[in-house]
Design an enzyme around this catalytic site. Structure first.
Site, PDB file in Angstrom:
ATOM      1  N   LEU A 130     115.422  60.509  76.110  1.00  0.00           N
ATOM      2  CA  LEU A 130     115.505  59.638  77.289  1.00  0.00           C
ATOM      3  C   LEU A 130     114.254  59.784  78.140  1.00  0.00           C
ATOM      4  O   LEU A 130     113.501  58.837  78.344  1.00  0.00           O
ATOM      5  CB  LEU A 130     116.764  59.988  78.087  1.00  0.00           C
ATOM      6  CG  LEU A 130     116.874  59.392  79.494  1.00  0.00           C
ATOM      7  CD1 LEU A 130     116.973  57.870  79.439  1.00  0.00           C
ATOM      8  CD2 LEU A 130     118.065  59.994  80.243  1.00  0.00           C
ATOM      9  N   ASP A 131     114.048  60.979  78.663  1.00  0.00           N
ATOM     10  CA  ASP A 131     112.887  61.314  79.493  1.00  0.00           C
ATOM     11  C   ASP A 131     112.472  62.726  79.124  1.00  0.00           C
ATOM     12  O   ASP A 131     113.076  63.672  79.627  1.00  0.00           O
ATOM     13  CB  ASP A 131     113.264  61.209  80.970  1.00  0.00           C
ATOM     14  CG  ASP A 131     112.173  61.718  81.913  1.00  0.00           C
ATOM     15  OD1 ASP A 131     111.040  61.935  81.457  1.00  0.00           O
ATOM     16  OD2 ASP A 131     112.473  61.926  83.098  1.00  0.00           O
ATOM     17  N   PRO A 132     111.538  62.875  78.203  1.00  0.00           N
ATOM     18  CA  PRO A 132     110.652  61.855  77.640  1.00  0.00           C
ATOM     19  C   PRO A 132     111.281  61.092  76.466  1.00  0.00           C
ATOM     20  O   PRO A 132     112.086  61.637  75.728  1.00  0.00           O
ATOM     21  CB  PRO A 132     109.459  62.679  77.154  1.00  0.00           C
ATOM     22  CG  PRO A 132     110.084  63.996  76.741  1.00  0.00           C
ATOM     23  CD  PRO A 132     111.183  64.242  77.735  1.00  0.00           C
ATOM     24  N   ASP A 135     111.441  56.384  78.570  1.00  0.00           N
ATOM     25  CA  ASP A 135     110.463  56.130  79.637  1.00  0.00           C
ATOM     26  C   ASP A 135     109.098  55.775  79.067  1.00  0.00           C
ATOM     27  O   ASP A 135     108.394  54.906  79.582  1.00  0.00           O
ATOM     28  CB  ASP A 135     110.365  57.337  80.587  1.00  0.00           C
ATOM     29  CG  ASP A 135     110.011  58.634  79.872  1.00  0.00           C
ATOM     30  OD1 ASP A 135     110.140  58.715  78.630  1.00  0.00           O
ATOM     31  OD2 ASP A 135     109.617  59.590  80.570  1.00  0.00           O
TER      32      ASP A 135
END
Length: 384
Positions: A130-132, A135
């Site tokens: 997800l993050d990273p 994004d």
């Protein structure tokens, strides 16, 4: 560089923590064979039962030596363990010529092994969660769209912000729901953050002290920078003729978080490693994650470009997901993105060596389309 080692179709998934969700089920559909490695074989079997995967994946008791002994050239290893564990696992993968994937940032210890991995013909997939992860996909897509309109050689200034957070779907007094290990949350807050503010490189020794209000789709959140944002200017392919006004990658929290967490910040200011480790256990016990809880993931990435000739371009992606009975929002976003990347190792479309979730706009658009079809929904806004 050696030729890419063909994938066997066998996937070894290590760990069944808070970020393991329906992505593992997707791999059970696409891979020929899946093994779930956990602390004990019994715990692995319990995790599979909870995910509805009994009989679709094989439970195994994890030790690094047991994993290494089970690897064949072309197998794929997925690590959901804490980032410090990845280097040892990757070393085993290099020796056995097995591919490697994780959702974490590239560490120096992993980076050091990339040349040997590339020489061995194996894929090292990182930053694919997800993050990273998502994004990066959003940022690459926005930058490419802006470049098409403004042009690489045009003098311009820009502002890029990327904020992501896992929060309670129903706000609580603590304004937070632990979607990963409390110790990791606290230690991230203890790490300085570097970013660009009004064109000036800025470092926040205590990231929470740089908290600002940030409105997303009419809702007010609190955001603060984390890690080192500056290297991502190059990673996202922003033109050299464009000057950054603001460039920050950070964390998003519910409005009121700064006030609710003040007792925690007092501990972080004064505490040593031993006290912070104890605090993490106290917080985990005080604010447990239960089956009845529903989490929410919000990821907002925005880019605003102003050319010196008067032209402008702005756009943004918003992902806003709430967990359900199948899995949490965090587990869905992390595990489905990672499973998508592992699928591309299995089909041979990723090259040997280091790969992140996306490093080109074209690949980002491909992955975003695949994620949308997999049920990870988001919206795109473009104004120019």
């Amino acid at each position: 560089m050696s030729d890419l080692v063909p994938a066997t179709g066998t996937v070894h998934w290590i760990g069944a923590g808070l970020s393991t969700g329906s992505g593992l089920a997707e791999l059970c559909d696409t891979a020929d064979r899946v093994r779930l490695w956990h602390r004990t074989e019994e715990r692995a079997a319990e995790a599979l039962a909870a995910l509805g995967l009994t009989g679709r994946a094989e439970p195994r008791a994890y030790t690094l030596s047991a994993l290494a002994a089970a690897l064949a050239p072309g197998d794929v290893v997925v690590s959901m363990l804490p980032a410090p564990e990845h280097a040892g696992i990757l070393a085993a993968c290099v020796r056995e010529k097995a591919h490697f994937g994780c959702s974490s940032y590239v560490s120096d210890a992993v980076l050091e092994q990339v040349p040997e991995a590339e020489k061995a013909g194996i894929v090292v997939l990182t930053e694919a969660g997800l993050d990273p992860g998502i994004d990066h996909l959003f940022a690459h897509s926005l930058v490419a769209r802006a470049r098409d309109v403004i042009g690489d050689a045009t003098s311009a200034s820009y502002s890029l912000t990327s904020y992501c957070g896992g929060v309670p779907a129903v706000p609580n007094d603590f304004t937070y729901r632990f979607s990963w290990a409390p110790a990791g949350v606290l230690n991230a807050l203890r790490s300085p953050a570097r970013y660009l503010d009004n064109g000036t490189p800025t470092t926040a020794e205590r990231p929470w002290e740089a908290t600002r209000r940030h409105v997303v789709d009419g809702e007010t959140f609190e955001v603060y920078p984390n890690r080192d944002s500056v290297p991502f200017i190059e990673q996202y392919g922003l033109p050299a003729a464009w000057t950054p006004r603001t460039f920050v990658r950070g964390t998003l929290r519910l409005d009121g978080w700064l006030r609710a967490w003040e007792p925690v910040f007092e501990e972080l200011r004064a505490g040593d490693d031993t006290r912070i480790a104890a605090l993490a256990k106290e917080l985990a016990a005080r604010y447990p994650t239960t089956e009845a809880d529903r989490d929410r993931v919000v990821l907002a990435v925005s880019l605003d470009v102003r050319a010196n000739d008067g032209r402008t371009w702005s756009g943004g992606y918003l992902l806003d997901v709430v967990g359900d009975e199948e899995d949490s929002a965090m587990a869905r976003c992390v595990s489905r993105t990672l499973a998508l990347g592992i699928g591309h190792i299995l089909d041979g479309s990723l090259p040997a060596g280091l790969n992140r979730a996306a490093e080109t706009a074209a690949r980002s658009e491909q992955w975003l389309g695949e994620l949308a079809r997999d049920g990870v929904h988001f919206t795109l806004r473009v104004d120019h």
